[in-house]
Design an enzyme around this catalytic site. Structure first.
Site, PDB file in Angstrom:
ATOM      1  N   ASN A  58      -0.496  58.707  24.166  1.00 44.75           N
ATOM      2  CA  ASN A  58      -0.907  59.234  22.857  1.00 44.75           C
ATOM      3  C   ASN A  58       0.104  58.852  21.775  1.00 44.75           C
ATOM      4  O   ASN A  58       1.312  58.951  21.997  1.00 44.75           O
ATOM      5  CB  ASN A  58      -0.969  60.770  22.986  1.00 44.75           C
ATOM      6  CG  ASN A  58      -1.570  61.461  21.786  1.00 44.75           C
ATOM      7  OD1 ASN A  58      -2.643  61.067  21.310  1.00 44.75           O
ATOM      8  ND2 ASN A  58      -0.906  62.485  21.281  1.00 44.75           N
ATOM      9  N   GLU A  88       4.142  59.268  21.857  1.00 43.67           N
ATOM     10  CA  GLU A  88       4.990  58.670  20.811  1.00 43.67           C
ATOM     11  C   GLU A  88       6.213  57.924  21.346  1.00 43.67           C
ATOM     12  O   GLU A  88       7.321  58.118  20.856  1.00 43.67           O
ATOM     13  CB  GLU A  88       5.395  59.748  19.794  1.00 43.67           C
ATOM     14  CG  GLU A  88       4.189  60.414  19.156  1.00 43.67           C
ATOM     15  CD  GLU A  88       4.546  61.610  18.254  1.00 43.67           C
ATOM     16  OE1 GLU A  88       5.731  61.836  18.014  1.00 43.67           O
ATOM     17  OE2 GLU A  88       3.614  62.302  17.819  1.00 43.67           O
ATOM     18  N   ASP A  94      -6.351  64.774  11.158  1.00 45.31           N
ATOM     19  CA  ASP A  94      -6.407  65.518   9.896  1.00 45.31           C
ATOM     20  C   ASP A  94      -6.308  64.521   8.753  1.00 45.31           C
ATOM     21  O   ASP A  94      -5.798  63.425   8.918  1.00 45.31           O
ATOM     22  CB  ASP A  94      -5.373  66.658   9.781  1.00 45.31           C
ATOM     23  CG  ASP A  94      -3.974  66.312  10.230  1.00 45.31           C
ATOM     24  OD1 ASP A  94      -3.587  65.137  10.119  1.00 45.31           O
ATOM     25  OD2 ASP A  94      -3.246  67.223  10.678  1.00 45.31           O
ATOM     26  N   GLU A 108      -5.634  64.087  17.243  1.00 41.90           N
ATOM     27  CA  GLU A 108      -4.981  65.042  16.338  1.00 41.90           C
ATOM     28  C   GLU A 108      -5.431  64.833  14.894  1.00 41.90           C
ATOM     29  O   GLU A 108      -4.631  64.893  13.964  1.00 41.90           O
ATOM     30  CB  GLU A 108      -3.455  64.879  16.411  1.00 41.90           C
ATOM     31  CG  GLU A 108      -2.904  64.908  17.818  1.00 41.90           C
ATOM     32  CD  GLU A 108      -1.373  64.864  17.890  1.00 41.90           C
ATOM     33  OE1 GLU A 108      -0.710  64.936  16.841  1.00 41.90           O
ATOM     34  OE2 GLU A 108      -0.854  64.764  19.019  1.00 41.90           O
ATOM     35  N   HIS A 166      -3.439  61.105  12.066  1.00 45.11           N
ATOM     36  CA  HIS A 166      -2.954  61.914  10.940  1.00 45.11           C
ATOM     37  C   HIS A 166      -2.993  60.992   9.725  1.00 45.11           C
ATOM     38  O   HIS A 166      -2.118  60.145   9.568  1.00 45.11           O
ATOM     39  CB  HIS A 166      -1.521  62.385  11.184  1.00 45.11           C
ATOM     40  CG  HIS A 166      -1.411  63.328  12.340  1.00 45.11           C
ATOM     41  ND1 HIS A 166      -1.926  64.609  12.295  1.00 45.11           N
ATOM     42  CD2 HIS A 166      -0.847  63.191  13.567  1.00 45.11           C
ATOM     43  CE1 HIS A 166      -1.679  65.214  13.450  1.00 45.11           C
ATOM     44  NE2 HIS A 166      -1.034  64.385  14.238  1.00 45.11           N
TER      45      HIS A 166
END
Ligand code: 9MR
Length: 364
Positions: A209, A168, A276, A274, A245
């Site tokens: 990432n 990030e 979801d 990651e 996400h």
């Protein structure tokens, strides 16, 4: 007459019942001929030569439902990322003290169950220990960062196969994020981090990432340019992690497909790190169905691109997910419910994997 009508009615009902039973048995036979009932996400992923995994929750080994958690995890997944226990505040609580005890539990569980470990994360601006919060000179902070990366990567050398080296580092507007690392060291902290990680474990796969870089947008354009320049300079970066996400609206799939392609064309490996898909807290069957479609579509597109190595969820049971605590009104973002029952998303993903496997076996 009345009796006749009744018997006719009953007859229709019985025929209907028979028809339903027949259709159900066809469905079961169909599943059986796919061989899906004996398969798990893990078994299918292994046959396809990819990784499917999850972020392991803090202290899962002492949870009241820890044995169920571990049973499902080892049955379904072949890669694991510790959700929090490799972050600075956990692993490096004081300037001169490291604490690997918790991180090690995640690694031990993974390795004992034949899973790959994906380390998260070496350079980030969150979950930093309080001791870092002071005025540093550039030289001091470079030294702190180098020592941290080399110590952590060195400690897990040969055990952690993939590292989120930098996490990030870019803002949503598509600029360098103003973190402690950027402000004190400048943008070169990024290449230095990769170089030090490579020195500490030459065999580990090193990735950048980030979130909201799944589709083509100002942020992913910036990241693309950044990793392209790193590659051109010979900085040891091996891949990019797309966190994924997302919510019930899904994403622009065409843009996602093209975005994956442009990163892969740089010679980088790709990871969904990651995933979801959050849906309203009071979810209906339709929401769950829509969620399943989104998961399935993302898997489909990933499987089209041979550069995609792994797809990981940020947890697997809705019982342990960062989503409800972070997004008011949202929940149920993962593929198992709170009682560890597979949700429609789970079955949809399985179908996609099975279909891909069938194509692969047919040599398509
Ligand atoms: O899931 C993690 C949660 O338990 C932590 O409280 C949070 C702290 O920032 O970090 C969460 O994980 C994040 C990950 O490390 C980086 N990408 C975004 C994830 C969700 O916030």
């Amino acid at each position: 007459m009345e009796l006749n009508k009744l018997s006719l009615k009953m007859g229709v009902k019985s025929v209907k019942k028979l028809l339903v039973a027949f259709l159900l048995s066809l469905l079961t036979l169909g599943l059986a001929s796919n061989g899906l009932e004996g398969e798990t996400l893990r078994s299918l992923a292994e046959k396809l030569g990819i990784y499917v995994g999850f972020a392991s929750i803090n202290n899962f080994w002492v949870l009241a439902d820890g044995s169920t958690y571990m049973e499902v995890a080892k049955r379904e997944f072949n890669i694991l990322t510790p959700e929090n226990h490799m972050k600075w505040d956990s692993i490096h609580p004081e300037r001169d003290r490291y604490d690997f005890s918790k991180a090690e539990r995640h690694v031990k569980f993974a390795l004992e169950n034949g899973m790959v470990v994906h380390g998260h994360t070496l350079v980030w601006h969150n979950q930093l220990p309080p001791w870092l919060n002071k005025e540093w000179t550039k030289e001091e902070l470079l030294q702190v960062l180098e020592e941290h990366i080399k110590t952590v990567v060195g400690y897990f050398k040969g055990k952690v196969k993939i590292w989120d080296v930098v996490n990030e580092a870019v803002s949503d507007a598509g600029r360098y994020r103003e973190t402690i690392w950027y402000k004190v060291i400048g943008p070169e902290y990024i290449e230095k981090a990769f170089i030090w990680a490579r020195e500490a474990d030459p065999d580990a796969t090193l990735i950048y990432n980030d979130y909201n870089i799944e589709t083509i947008n100002p942020k992913s354009n910036f990241v693309y340019q950044l990793v392209k320049e790193l590659k051109e300079k010979g900085v040891p970066i091996d891949g990019v992690g797309f966190q994924m996400h997302i919510d019930i609206n899904g994403i622009n799939y065409e843009s996602f497909r093209n975005n994956l392609k442009r990163f892969a064309d740089l010679g980088l490996k790709l990871y969904i790190t990651e995933m979801d898909v959050r849906i309203p807290k009071n979810a209906t069957q339709e929401h769950l169905q829509k969620q399943a479609e989104i998961y399935a579509k993302i898997f489909e597109i990933c499987l089209e691109n041979p550069a995609v190595e792994a797809i990981q969820f940020w947890g697997f049971t809705d019982k342990y997910s960062w989503v409800p605590g972070f997004f008011t009104g949202y929940d149920h973002a993962l593929i198992f419910d709170r009682d560890y029952n597979p949700k429609p998303a789970y079955f949809a993903i399985k179908q996609v994997l099975a279909k891909k496997l069938e194509e692969k076996l047919k040599g398509k």
